[in-house]
Design a protein around this motif. Sequence first.
Motif, PDB file in Angstrom:
ATOM      1  N   ASP A   1      57.757  59.573  23.330  1.00 36.58           N
ATOM      2  CA  ASP A   1      57.777  58.683  24.497  1.00 36.58           C
ATOM      3  C   ASP A   1      58.795  57.553  24.364  1.00 36.58           C
ATOM      4  OD1 ASP A   1      55.809  60.181  25.657  1.00 36.58           O
ATOM      5  OD2 ASP A   1      54.192  58.761  25.258  1.00 36.58           O
ATOM      6  N   TYR A   2      59.241  57.279  23.155  1.00 27.32           N
ATOM      7  CA  TYR A   2      60.139  56.149  22.914  1.00 27.32           C
ATOM      8  C   TYR A   2      61.353  56.584  22.124  1.00 27.32           C
ATOM      9  CZ  TYR A   2      56.517  52.965  24.487  1.00 27.32           C
ATOM     10  OH  TYR A   2      55.602  52.309  25.243  1.00 27.32           O
ATOM     11  N   HIS A   3      62.456  55.916  22.355  1.00 26.35           N
ATOM     12  CA  HIS A   3      63.654  56.126  21.548  1.00 26.35           C
ATOM     13  C   HIS A   3      63.311  55.756  20.108  1.00 26.35           C
ATOM     14  CE1 HIS A   3      67.610  55.363  19.825  1.00 26.35           C
ATOM     15  NE2 HIS A   3      68.064  56.180  20.750  1.00 26.35           N
ATOM     16  N   PRO A   4      63.834  56.493  19.123  1.00 27.19           N
ATOM     17  CA  PRO A   4      63.476  56.233  17.727  1.00 27.19           C
ATOM     18  C   PRO A   4      63.768  54.820  17.218  1.00 27.19           C
ATOM     19  CG  PRO A   4      64.800  58.230  17.921  1.00 27.19           C
ATOM     20  CD  PRO A   4      64.724  57.616  19.277  1.00 27.19           C
ATOM     21  N   PHE A   5      64.663  54.085  17.875  1.00 26.53           N
ATOM     22  CA  PHE A   5      65.008  52.766  17.365  1.00 26.53           C
ATOM     23  C   PHE A   5      64.368  51.620  18.145  1.00 26.53           C
ATOM     24  CE2 PHE A   5      68.342  55.530  15.729  1.00 26.53           C
ATOM     25  CZ  PHE A   5      68.166  55.280  14.370  1.00 26.53           C
ATOM     26  N   THR A   6      63.413  51.934  19.009  1.00 30.03           N
ATOM     27  CA  THR A   6      62.623  50.884  19.652  1.00 30.03           C
ATOM     28  C   THR A   6      61.510  50.492  18.698  1.00 30.03           C
ATOM     29  OG1 THR A   6      61.092  52.459  20.663  1.00 30.03           O
ATOM     30  CG2 THR A   6      63.057  51.843  21.951  1.00 30.03           C
ATOM     31  N   PRO A   7      60.879  49.333  18.887  1.00 34.16           N
ATOM     32  CA  PRO A   7      59.760  48.968  18.003  1.00 34.16           C
ATOM     33  C   PRO A   7      58.670  50.039  17.975  1.00 34.16           C
ATOM     34  CG  PRO A   7      60.430  47.077  19.294  1.00 34.16           C
ATOM     35  CD  PRO A   7      61.202  48.262  19.825  1.00 34.16           C
ATOM     36  N   GLN A   8      58.398  50.649  19.112  1.00 32.15           N
ATOM     37  CA  GLN A   8      57.363  51.680  19.163  1.00 32.15           C
ATOM     38  C   GLN A   8      57.778  52.915  18.363  1.00 32.15           C
ATOM     39  OE1 GLN A   8      58.705  50.067  21.757  1.00 32.15           O
ATOM     40  NE2 GLN A   8      57.028  49.059  22.816  1.00 32.15           N
ATOM     41  N   GLY A   9      59.022  53.348  18.529  1.00 29.87           N
ATOM     42  CA  GLY A   9      59.519  54.505  17.792  1.00 29.87           C
ATOM     43  C   GLY A   9      59.534  54.265  16.295  1.00 29.87           C
ATOM     44  N   ILE A  10      59.949  53.091  15.902  1.00 30.91           N
ATOM     45  CA  ILE A  10      59.970  52.742  14.475  1.00 30.91           C
ATOM     46  C   ILE A  10      58.552  52.719  13.918  1.00 30.91           C
ATOM     47  CG2 ILE A  10      60.498  50.899  12.827  1.00 30.91           C
ATOM     48  CD1 ILE A  10      62.944  50.257  14.649  1.00 30.91           C
ATOM     49  N   ALA A  11      57.606  52.153  14.660  1.00 31.82           N
ATOM     50  CA  ALA A  11      56.216  52.083  14.202  1.00 31.82           C
ATOM     51  C   ALA A  11      55.625  53.475  14.017  1.00 31.82           C
ATOM     52  CB  ALA A  11      55.377  51.283  15.189  1.00 31.82           C
ATOM     53  N   MET A  12      55.911  54.380  14.949  1.00 32.05           N
ATOM     54  CA  MET A  12      55.398  55.747  14.841  1.00 32.05           C
ATOM     55  C   MET A  12      55.998  56.446  13.619  1.00 32.05           C
ATOM     56  SD  MET A  12      53.268  56.180  17.389  1.00 32.05           S
ATOM     57  CE  MET A  12      53.093  57.851  17.969  1.00 32.05           C
ATOM     58  N   HIS A  13      57.292  56.282  13.409  1.00 35.74           N
ATOM     59  CA  HIS A  13      57.950  56.896  12.251  1.00 35.74           C
ATOM     60  C   HIS A  13      57.402  56.319  10.950  1.00 35.74           C
ATOM     61  CE1 HIS A  13      61.085  58.665   9.789  1.00 35.74           C
ATOM     62  NE2 HIS A  13      61.263  57.467   9.258  1.00 35.74           N
ATOM     63  N   PHE A  14      57.281  55.011  10.885  1.00 39.88           N
ATOM     64  CA  PHE A  14      56.781  54.335   9.687  1.00 39.88           C
ATOM     65  C   PHE A  14      55.383  54.849   9.339  1.00 39.88           C
ATOM     66  CE2 PHE A  14      54.473  50.794   7.696  1.00 39.88           C
ATOM     67  CZ  PHE A  14      55.289  50.555   6.609  1.00 39.88           C
ATOM     68  N   TYR A  15      54.516  54.933  10.351  1.00 39.73           N
ATOM     69  CA  TYR A  15      53.150  55.396  10.109  1.00 39.73           C
ATOM     70  C   TYR A  15      53.148  56.828   9.570  1.00 39.73           C
ATOM     71  CZ  TYR A  15      48.379  56.909  10.851  1.00 39.73           C
ATOM     72  OH  TYR A  15      47.126  57.426  10.674  1.00 39.73           O
ATOM     73  N   SER A  16      53.983  57.681  10.126  1.00 37.91           N
ATOM     74  CA  SER A  16      54.018  59.065   9.657  1.00 37.91           C
ATOM     75  C   SER A  16      54.470  59.155   8.203  1.00 37.91           C
ATOM     76  CB  SER A  16      54.922  59.918  10.547  1.00 37.91           C
ATOM     77  OG  SER A  16      56.274  59.585  10.377  1.00 37.91           O
ATOM     78  N   ARG A  17      55.295  58.203   7.771  1.00 39.52           N
ATOM     79  CA  ARG A  17      55.794  58.202   6.385  1.00 39.52           C
ATOM     80  C   ARG A  17      54.752  57.710   5.386  1.00 39.52           C
ATOM     81  NH1 ARG A  17      61.335  58.509   5.263  1.00 39.52           N
ATOM     82  NH2 ARG A  17      60.427  58.571   3.205  1.00 39.52           N
ATOM     83  N   VAL A  18      53.977  56.678   5.749  1.00 38.77           N
ATOM     84  CA  VAL A  18      53.026  56.109   4.788  1.00 38.77           C
ATOM     85  C   VAL A  18      51.635  56.720   4.881  1.00 38.77           C
ATOM     86  CG1 VAL A  18      54.252  53.901   4.659  1.00 38.77           C
ATOM     87  CG2 VAL A  18      52.336  54.155   6.246  1.00 38.77           C
ATOM     88  N   LYS A  19      51.329  57.404   5.955  1.00 41.34           N
ATOM     89  CA  LYS A  19      49.988  57.955   6.179  1.00 41.34           C
ATOM     90  C   LYS A  19      49.439  58.752   4.986  1.00 41.34           C
ATOM     91  CE  LYS A  19      47.350  60.728   9.453  1.00 41.34           C
ATOM     92  NZ  LYS A  19      47.425  61.514  10.686  1.00 41.34           N
ATOM     93  N   PRO A  20      50.225  59.621   4.360  1.00 46.33           N
ATOM     94  CA  PRO A  20      49.664  60.398   3.233  1.00 46.33           C
ATOM     95  C   PRO A  20      49.218  59.541   2.044  1.00 46.33           C
ATOM     96  CG  PRO A  20      51.773  61.319   3.951  1.00 46.33           C
ATOM     97  CD  PRO A  20      51.600  60.011   4.665  1.00 46.33           C
ATOM     98  N   TYR A  21      49.680  58.319   1.971  1.00 45.61           N
ATOM     99  CA  TYR A  21      49.394  57.488   0.797  1.00 45.61           C
ATOM    100  C   TYR A  21      48.340  56.404   1.061  1.00 45.61           C
ATOM    101  CZ  TYR A  21      53.775  59.695  -0.408  1.00 45.61           C
ATOM    102  OH  TYR A  21      54.756  60.612  -0.642  1.00 45.61           O
ATOM    103  N   LEU A  22      47.813  56.372   2.268  1.00 42.80           N
ATOM    104  CA  LEU A  22      46.828  55.334   2.607  1.00 42.80           C
ATOM    105  C   LEU A  22      45.448  55.743   2.101  1.00 42.80           C
ATOM    106  CD1 LEU A  22      47.887  54.473   6.253  1.00 42.80           C
ATOM    107  CD2 LEU A  22      48.458  53.259   4.156  1.00 42.80           C
ATOM    108  N   ARG A  23      44.690  54.748   1.626  1.00 48.46           N
ATOM    109  CA  ARG A  23      43.313  54.990   1.188  1.00 48.46           C
ATOM    110  C   ARG A  23      42.395  54.648   2.335  1.00 48.46           C
ATOM    111  NH1 ARG A  23      44.807  52.027  -3.994  1.00 48.46           N
ATOM    112  NH2 ARG A  23      44.457  50.274  -2.645  1.00 48.46           N
ATOM    113  N   ARG A  24      41.663  55.592   2.802  1.00 53.16           N
ATOM    114  CA  ARG A  24      40.732  55.360   3.920  1.00 53.16           C
ATOM    115  C   ARG A  24      39.357  55.783   3.528  1.00 53.16           C
ATOM    116  NH1 ARG A  24      43.059  53.511   8.939  1.00 53.16           N
ATOM    117  NH2 ARG A  24      45.061  52.904   8.240  1.00 53.16           N
TER     118      ARG A  24
END
Length: 127
Positions: free
Chosen positions: A104-127
């Motif tokens: 829904d967002y260009h990769p370099f908008t705050p929303q696009g960056i947030a989605m990318h960042f989350y996908s990168r750190v998600k495997p390492y989060l303790r929930r």
Amino acid sequence: MSYHIGRAEYVRNVVRTEERIVGACADSDNPDLWFPELGRGSGGAAKAKEKAQEINVALAICKSCDKKVECLEEGMLFDNLPYGIWGGTLAGERLAMAGVKSTDYHPFTPQGIAMHFYSRVKPYLRR
């Protein structure tokens, strides 16, 4: 001064002066934990794992907070969706909760960056 530090200080001041949400994070020595740097640069899995360790510290504090619901409501406001940790959720999680797709967002908008960042750190989060 980077943008995320400015937002962290802004939130800390709002929490203390307007008494909007006084959660467990309000007494943290490091408010930047709740506004991790969202760079799109290289660094691979090692960098993502390092960021996730920092995020896990903030999430552990959120987990025990009695203001988590009110904080998440604040984080779901449109202006807060792509920034920071609110109510124990990362920006990418809140965007997904709001029905936003990564396309829904260009990769370099705050929303696009947030989605990318989350996908990168998600495997390492303790929930």
